[in-house]
Design a protein around this motif. Sequence first.
Motif, mmCIF file in Angstrom:
data_model
loop_
_atom_site.group_PDB
_atom_site.id
_atom_site.type_symbol
_atom_site.label_atom_id
_atom_site.label_comp_id
_atom_site.label_asym_id
_atom_site.label_seq_id
_atom_site.Cartn_x
_atom_site.Cartn_y
_atom_site.Cartn_z
ATOM 1 N N ARG A 59 -5.914 -11.798 -2.789
ATOM 2 C CA ARG A 59 -6.358 -10.507 -2.242
ATOM 3 C C ARG A 59 -7.881 -10.441 -2.180
ATOM 4 O O ARG A 59 -8.463 -9.953 -1.208
ATOM 5 C CB ARG A 59 -5.818 -9.361 -3.087
ATOM 6 C CG ARG A 59 -4.325 -9.128 -2.970
ATOM 7 C CD ARG A 59 -3.945 -7.782 -3.560
ATOM 8 N NE ARG A 59 -4.310 -7.682 -4.967
ATOM 9 C CZ ARG A 59 -3.523 -8.047 -5.968
ATOM 10 N NH1 ARG A 59 -2.314 -8.533 -5.716
ATOM 11 N NH2 ARG A 59 -3.924 -7.920 -7.223
ATOM 12 N N HIS A 91 -15.900 3.358 -13.899
ATOM 13 C CA HIS A 91 -15.306 2.943 -12.645
ATOM 14 C C HIS A 91 -16.303 3.036 -11.495
ATOM 15 O O HIS A 91 -16.275 2.226 -10.573
ATOM 16 C CB HIS A 91 -14.074 3.799 -12.344
ATOM 17 C CG HIS A 91 -13.302 3.348 -11.139
ATOM 18 N ND1 HIS A 91 -12.758 2.098 -11.039
ATOM 19 C CD2 HIS A 91 -13.013 3.983 -9.977
ATOM 20 C CE1 HIS A 91 -12.137 1.975 -9.880
ATOM 21 N NE2 HIS A 91 -12.291 3.107 -9.208
ATOM 22 N N PHE A 107 -4.132 -12.064 -7.323
ATOM 23 C CA PHE A 107 -5.345 -11.241 -7.276
ATOM 24 C C PHE A 107 -6.494 -11.988 -6.618
ATOM 25 O O PHE A 107 -7.342 -11.391 -5.939
ATOM 26 C CB PHE A 107 -5.722 -10.770 -8.686
ATOM 27 C CG PHE A 107 -6.375 -11.814 -9.545
ATOM 28 C CD1 PHE A 107 -7.759 -11.903 -9.622
ATOM 29 C CD2 PHE A 107 -5.605 -12.702 -10.281
ATOM 30 C CE1 PHE A 107 -8.367 -12.855 -10.423
ATOM 31 C CE2 PHE A 107 -6.203 -13.658 -11.088
ATOM 32 C CZ PHE A 107 -7.590 -13.742 -11.155
ATOM 33 N N LYS A 164 -7.885 -3.256 -4.785
ATOM 34 C CA LYS A 164 -6.554 -2.689 -4.655
ATOM 35 C C LYS A 164 -6.025 -2.881 -3.243
ATOM 36 O O LYS A 164 -6.775 -3.174 -2.304
ATOM 37 C CB LYS A 164 -6.583 -1.199 -5.004
ATOM 38 C CG LYS A 164 -6.986 -0.903 -6.438
ATOM 39 C CD LYS A 164 -7.005 0.594 -6.697
ATOM 40 C CE LYS A 164 -7.428 0.908 -8.121
ATOM 41 N NZ LYS A 164 -7.485 2.373 -8.382
ATOM 42 N N HIS A 165 -4.717 -2.664 -3.101
ATOM 43 C CA HIS A 165 -4.084 -2.821 -1.788
ATOM 44 C C HIS A 165 -4.676 -1.830 -0.785
ATOM 45 O O HIS A 165 -4.901 -2.188 0.383
ATOM 46 C CB HIS A 165 -2.575 -2.601 -1.911
ATOM 47 C CG HIS A 165 -1.844 -2.712 -0.609
ATOM 48 N ND1 HIS A 165 -1.503 -3.920 -0.051
ATOM 49 C CD2 HIS A 165 -1.402 -1.757 0.254
ATOM 50 C CE1 HIS A 165 -0.864 -3.710 1.089
ATOM 51 N NE2 HIS A 165 -0.788 -2.403 1.298
ATOM 52 N N SER A 166 -4.948 -0.603 -1.208
ATOM 53 C CA SER A 166 -5.496 0.405 -0.303
ATOM 54 C C SER A 166 -6.888 -0.002 0.195
ATOM 55 O O SER A 166 -7.225 0.184 1.372
ATOM 56 C CB SER A 166 -5.573 1.760 -1.007
ATOM 57 O OG SER A 166 -6.351 1.670 -2.195
ATOM 58 N N GLU A 182 -16.106 -1.817 -2.493
ATOM 59 C CA GLU A 182 -15.434 -2.413 -3.646
ATOM 60 C C GLU A 182 -15.530 -3.925 -3.663
ATOM 61 O O GLU A 182 -15.016 -4.568 -4.568
ATOM 62 C CB GLU A 182 -13.971 -1.969 -3.671
ATOM 63 C CG GLU A 182 -13.798 -0.475 -3.893
ATOM 64 C CD GLU A 182 -12.365 -0.099 -4.215
ATOM 65 O OE1 GLU A 182 -11.673 -0.900 -4.851
ATOM 66 O OE2 GLU A 182 -11.935 0.989 -3.817
ATOM 67 N N GLY A 205 -10.778 -7.188 -8.585
ATOM 68 C CA GLY A 205 -9.808 -6.137 -8.891
ATOM 69 C C GLY A 205 -9.526 -5.254 -7.700
ATOM 70 O O GLY A 205 -9.154 -4.087 -7.869
#
Length: 307
Positions: free
Chosen positions: A41, A143, A38, A156-158, A218, A154
Amino acid sequence: MLIIEALSDALVNGLIAALMAVVNLLPASVSDAFQYAFMQRALLTSVLVGAICGMLSCYVVLKRWSLLGDAISHAVLPGVAVAYLLGWPFFVGAFITGALTSVGIGAIERNTRIKADAAMGLMFTASFALGVVIISKLASSTHLMHILFGNVLGVKHSALMLTFVASIIAILTVWLAYRPLLLYAFDPQQAQALGFNTQIIHYGLILLLTLTIVASLETVGIILVVAMLITPGATAHLLTDRFKVMLLISVSIGVCSAVIGLWLSVVFNVASGGAIVLVAFSMFILALLFSPKQGLVFRQWRHRKRV
């Protein structure tokens, strides 16, 4: 679809492997923090965001568009909220509302007596207020708070792939349209006299800025992305008068701020977005004090020497 996902996974893994090859050359006290998946990324996303924000920061500073970046970053909030309600990707809603706000600012400025700063203030406050109203009606806004303050740990891959695609688009655009963008940044009248369509360049640069802001949601969040679009370029502007050098310095500051800030956020357990921006601001303070030409310390020293 499976082939695309496999290719995107292979691309991300390859980029992370290349990045970690460089990180592992750093002292163990630094590299050990990035050994988890994590964190890797988050590091890759932060580097991409720092690079594209640093690159576009030069145009933002030279065109005096700091308030425009603030306007777009706040204007995407209602789009994010609507996308959340409809189950769409945040990127879709954010980009649509950001683009509409940018076009609205330009339309008000060109077709009324309202000046640019007032048009920006009108549009971004109205859009941000609409976003706050929509969020207040949601059952849970936990969120969506990540959109305001960022959550790079946190990611995400997208979101990582979106940031990568936005980086490629931004780099290709600046590379292919380097000369017209350079002329437009310094002298729009001369660019128009040479046959360039300054209106297309104007809105194209705004849309590219919108894409960058959306891709950074993000990572550093809406509130802090404005700082990453201003601080690297402002720091580089204090260090050089040549645009190409300014671009390189600004991108380097953006990347270094992202890496150092992310590491400090892990070490001291603080918000990653805030840490990244504070590192960038610290670099600005150093340039403000010790820049060879513009630094306050060297300016006072030269003044005393002349006296």
